[in-house]
Design an enzyme around this catalytic site. Structure first.
Site, PDB file in Angstrom:
ATOM      1  N   LYS A 288      31.739  27.973  33.658  1.00 14.41           N
ATOM      2  CA  LYS A 288      32.553  27.985  34.873  1.00 14.41           C
ATOM      3  C   LYS A 288      32.973  26.536  35.180  1.00 14.41           C
ATOM      4  CE  LYS A 288      32.339  31.051  38.812  1.00 14.41           C
ATOM      5  NZ  LYS A 288      31.519  32.027  39.525  1.00 14.41           N
ATOM      6  N   GLU A 373      26.069  46.337  46.039  1.00 13.80           N
ATOM      7  CA  GLU A 373      25.950  46.625  47.471  1.00 13.80           C
ATOM      8  C   GLU A 373      25.274  47.969  47.730  1.00 13.80           C
ATOM      9  OE1 GLU A 373      28.622  45.398  46.026  1.00 13.80           O
ATOM     10  OE2 GLU A 373      29.034  43.518  47.054  1.00 13.80           O
ATOM     11  N   ARG A 401      31.931  50.019  49.743  1.00 14.75           N
ATOM     12  CA  ARG A 401      31.340  50.577  48.524  1.00 14.75           C
ATOM     13  C   ARG A 401      29.995  51.239  48.793  1.00 14.75           C
ATOM     14  NH1 ARG A 401      31.876  47.247  43.112  1.00 14.75           N
ATOM     15  NH2 ARG A 401      33.919  48.230  43.217  1.00 14.75           N
TER      16      ARG A 401
HETATM   17  C1  LIG Z   1      32.028  44.579  45.149  1.00 16.55           C
HETATM   18  C2  LIG Z   1      32.131  43.070  45.268  1.00 16.55           C
HETATM   19  N1  LIG Z   1      31.130  42.382  45.845  1.00 16.55           N
HETATM   20  C3  LIG Z   1      31.210  41.044  45.988  1.00 16.55           C
HETATM   21  C4  LIG Z   1      32.319  40.367  45.540  1.00 16.55           C
HETATM   22  C5  LIG Z   1      32.427  38.871  45.784  1.00 16.55           C
HETATM   23  N2  LIG Z   1      32.569  38.136  44.540  1.00 16.55           N
HETATM   24  C6  LIG Z   1      33.711  37.624  44.153  1.00 16.55           C
HETATM   25  S1  LIG Z   1      33.614  36.860  42.684  1.00 16.55           S
HETATM   26  C7  LIG Z   1      31.944  37.152  42.587  1.00 16.55           C
HETATM   27  C8  LIG Z   1      31.153  36.679  41.416  1.00 16.55           C
HETATM   28  C9  LIG Z   1      31.737  37.272  40.155  1.00 16.55           C
HETATM   29  O1  LIG Z   1      30.963  36.845  39.069  1.00 16.55           O
HETATM   30  P1  LIG Z   1      31.528  37.096  37.599  1.00 16.55           P
HETATM   31  O2  LIG Z   1      31.971  38.504  37.468  1.00 16.55           O
HETATM   32  O3  LIG Z   1      30.479  36.617  36.677  1.00 16.55           O
HETATM   33  O4  LIG Z   1      32.839  36.203  37.511  1.00 16.55           O
HETATM   34  P2  LIG Z   1      32.924  34.602  37.491  1.00 16.55           P
HETATM   35  O5  LIG Z   1      33.195  34.194  38.920  1.00 16.55           O
HETATM   36  O6  LIG Z   1      31.625  34.086  36.983  1.00 16.55           O
HETATM   37  O7  LIG Z   1      34.057  34.271  36.585  1.00 16.55           O
HETATM   38  C10 LIG Z   1      31.536  37.886  43.674  1.00 16.55           C
HETATM   39  C11 LIG Z   1      30.133  38.319  43.913  1.00 16.55           C
HETATM   40  C12 LIG Z   1      33.347  41.117  44.938  1.00 16.55           C
HETATM   41  N3  LIG Z   1      34.474  40.520  44.475  1.00 16.55           N
HETATM   42  N4  LIG Z   1      33.228  42.455  44.794  1.00 16.55           N
HETATM   43 MG   LIG Z   2      30.154  34.878  35.755  1.00 17.83          MG
END
Ligand SMILES: Cc1ncc(C[n+]2csc(CCOP(=O)(O)OP(=O)(O)O)c2C)c(N)n1
Ligand SMILES: [Mg+2]
Ligand SMILES: CC(=O)[C@@H](O)[C@H](O)COP(=O)(O)O
Length: 660
Positions: A288, A373, A401
């Site tokens: 990242k 969630e 959700r």
């Molecule tokens: C259902 C839901 N809960 C919480 C979020 C908030 N959220 C946005 S990005 C993220 C982390 C995503 O991690 P990853 O899939 O590994 O992607 P990265 O940011 O590492 O590229 C979260 C928890 C969301 N988008 N959707």
């Molecule tokens: Mg990630």
């Protein structure tokens, strides 16, 4: 002219040399850092998928091959490669391009998908559709983050994808690119994360394999055949050094791990996967923030979604301000110190929801369940049944959700769980999927559940503490977390559980003109509207209900003494507090017109919170304008003397609801 300006669509990538592709990757990073430093947005995630996205678009044919992103915030590179370099600097601003894929913007954007863990379900559906339609030359590609893989929906989809034909003519071309940077915001948690980490092959395995391959291929005749025979040993060797059972135990072909910043290696793996013609997982290891030192060095979340910053230093350009999220954070720590039964649960958003200080002080009483969630809510019910008082912090929009878990796992069991819904109401730049506009409507129908909407930091602390005293029902506290914590709205009197925030002045034409019920964050706008209307001789009493479910009986008594009741809420108008109030007054035989103002039941495009609220009329000025028109209409109906000719008609936007 740089390379990026020459790439108007993905097919332009295929004519580029390796040197030009490297230059293109560098240009893309520069554009993203420069743009996001001004607009804010998702920096870390997008810097980590530059080479990966280039490779995907060189091997597959978007949009005929759907490219899906989970979470959708990592699609900036995709946008730059699909004709949106021009206008990219408008990202997340009103009228500009969205920070997530958007069907309205491009045929290359299939799903908006910023609620995590949904892309594999879409992919499974599309792959099945292609098979049913005989479109065997199309492949669905889902780029899924390691965080997104911690969501339950992802495993429902994987179960189905693995359950389909893996070989033979009926197999469904579907490539799952696991974008594994080891983090959601903070390091990804749970058994899956551990497993993914284990798949980061022990370097000895790759070195041994290379040596064997090079040696045998130099041995004429026997060598290559022997290598192929050894190939069968490869899996055993890999399992020995890097147990990768999970995906292969599911029956899914697995390729990787691949260096997610080595574009040609990814292309090689993707071409292999494409050639297989069925479901395949390509596991890419990315970092990242890769390529921008300030993001790489940021150990908190690699600048996941920073506010505006100095592109040279990475330092924020605006001074950090104390917000309602900070107020909650402090209230939670105070509660943790007073009560051993208080525990905290986050769904992979420890930092953004303000739970970090609690986790630092009470590490054994804070649980990060991943982007899950539903599990957060149901496991909280289990905790409440066994002597704890869990506090579950979830952004309002993401609670959607877990509605069934709130209803059936918490409320049906009268579980004393406190849900803290940050980012409630219009959020702004994250657009339609992120406005926290549905919680008050969907939760209205949950029997026994109690919900509060604090108007400022003081009330947030007070109502949070009140919620912690409720042990036989779920409680909900909802607020727009990014709002400043210093905008207090003082109460001049408490009647029942409600706070009176303003009363008609002595010179009001009719003291009992309007009762304005200002819900939560609408308190300041309500008081401002009252002052504007007072200047027109209209007497307004502004009341903050504080707890919005159930509504306090004091509101009924207050309504009896006014000619008009108006409600304003930073939440969906449909099924919101206003509509419940209108029903309550009707049920109590109070025959007074009720007009409700809130967010209309449609998807609200991205922009700044303040400009969207203004557009919806959810400001002091907007409410004053509407109420003025309503009072004028009342006056003309009754022929009373306080008619003001200049009172405008209510605008169409605010289809008001009148008690029958
Ligand atoms: C259902 C839901 N809960 C919480 C979020 C908030 N959220 C946005 S990005 C993220 C982390 C995503 O991690 P990853 O899939 O590994 O992607 P990265 O940011 O590492 O590229 C979260 C928890 C969301 N988008 N959707
Ligand atoms: Mg990630
Ligand atoms: C993609 C996602 O869901 C989050 O990263 C969201 O953008 C957070 O927004 P805040 O800036 O309000 O925390």
């Amino acid at each position: 002219m740089g390379v990026l300006e020459r790439v108007r669509e993905p097919r332009h990538l295929n004519g580029l040399s390796a040197e030009e592709l490297d230059a293109l990757a560098a240009e893309i990073r520069d554009v993203i850092v420069t743009t996001v430093s001004r607009t804010s947005g998702h920096l870390g995630p997008n810097l980590g998928v530059v080479e990966l996205t280039l490779a995907v678009h060189r091997v597959f044919r978007s949009p005929r091959d759907p490219i899906l992103f989970d979470v959708g915030h990592q699609s900036y590179v995709h946008k730059l490669l699909t004709g949106r370099y021009d206008g990219f600097d408008s990202i997340r601003s009103k009228g500009g391009i969205s920070g997530y894929p958007s069907q309205d913007e491009s045929p290359h954007d299939w799903i908006e998908n910023s609620h995590a863990s949904a892309a594999l379900s879409h992919a499974d559906g599309m792959a099945k559709a292609f098979a049913v339609r005989g479109e065997r030359d199309r492949t669905v590609v889902a780029v899924v983050g390691d965080g997104a893989l911690t969501g339950g929906m992802a495993w429902e989809a994987l179960n189905n994808i693995a359950g389909g034909p893996q070989t033979g003519p009926d197999r469904r071309p579907l490539v799952i690119v696991v974008n594994d940077n080891g983090r959601s915001y903070s390091p990804t948690v749970g058994g899956l994360a551990t497993h993914l980490a284990g798949l980061r092959t022990d370097p000895r395995y790759e070195q041994a394999l290379d040596l064997v391959k090079r040696t045998l291929n130099r041995t004429p005749l026997v060598g290559p055949t022997t290598y192929e025979a050894l190939h069968g040993l490869k899996k055993g060797l890999k399992d020995l050094l890097a147990p990768q059972g999970m995906f292969e135990d599911l029956g899914l072909k697995y390729i990787g791990p691949v260096d997610g910043h080595d574009r040609s290696a990814i292309e090689h793996a993707l071409a292999q996967a494409k050639g297989f013609g069925g479901p395949v997982i390509v596991h890419c290891l990315t970092q990242k923030g890769y390529g921008y030192e300030a993001a790489v060095q940021d150990q908190v979340d690699h600048m996941h979604s920073p506010a505006a910053f100095d592109p040279v230093t990475g330092e924020p350009t605006a001074a950090p301000k104390r917000t309602l999220t900070h107020a909650f954070s402090d209230a939670l720590v105070d509660a943790g110190r007073r009560r051993q039964d208080v525990v905290a649960i986050t769904a992979a958003m420890l930092g953004p929801t303000g739970m970090e200080p609690f986790a630092d002080e009470f590490p054994d009483r804070c649980f990060d369940v991943g982007i899950a969630e539903q599990h957060a809510a149901a496991s909280a019910a289990g905790m409440a049944m066994t002597g704890l008082h869990p506090v579950v912090a979830i952004y309002s929009t993401f609670l959607n959700r877990a509605f069934d878990q709130v209803l059936m796992d918490c409320a049906l069991h009268r579980a004393g769980v406190t849900f803290v819904l940050d980012r409630a109401g219009i959020t702004g730049p994250d657009g339609p999927s992120h406005h926290g506009m549905w919680d008050t409507s969907i939760l209205q129908v949950v029997p026994g559940l109690r919900m509060a909407a604090p108007r400022d930091a003081d009330q947030l602390s007070e109502q949070f503490d009140e919620a912690l005293e409720v042990h036989d029902a779920p409680t909900v506290i909802r607020f727009p977390g990014k709002e400043p914590a210093d905008a207090a709205v003082k109460s001049i009197e408490r009647i029942g559980g409600c706070d009176i925030l303003a009363r008609p002045g002595p010179d009001a034409a009719a003291a009992g003109d309007v009762l304005l019920v200002a819900v939560g964050a609408m308190a300041a706008a309500g008081v401002d509207a009252a002052e504007r209307l007072q200047a027109q001789g209209v007497g307004v009493t502004v009341v903050d209900p504080r707890w919005i479910k159930p509504l306090d009986a004091a509101l009924v008594d207050l309504a009896r003494t006014h000619r008009l009741v108006v409600s304003a809420e930073d939440a969906s108008r449909t099924g919101g507090v206003g509509s419940v109030l209108a029903q309550l007054l009707r049920d109590c035989g109070v025959d007074v017109p009720v007009h409700t103002f809130g967010i209309p039941a449609r998807f609200i495009e991205h922009g700044k919170r303040a400009e969207i609220l203004a557009e919806l009329g959810l400001t002091g000025q907007g409410l004053a304008r509407e109420v003025s028109g309503l009072v004028a209409a009342l006056d003309s109906e009754s022929g009373s003397g306080s008619e003001q000719a200049d009172k405008p008609e209510p605008s169409a936007e605010h289809q008001h609801q009148k008690t029958v």
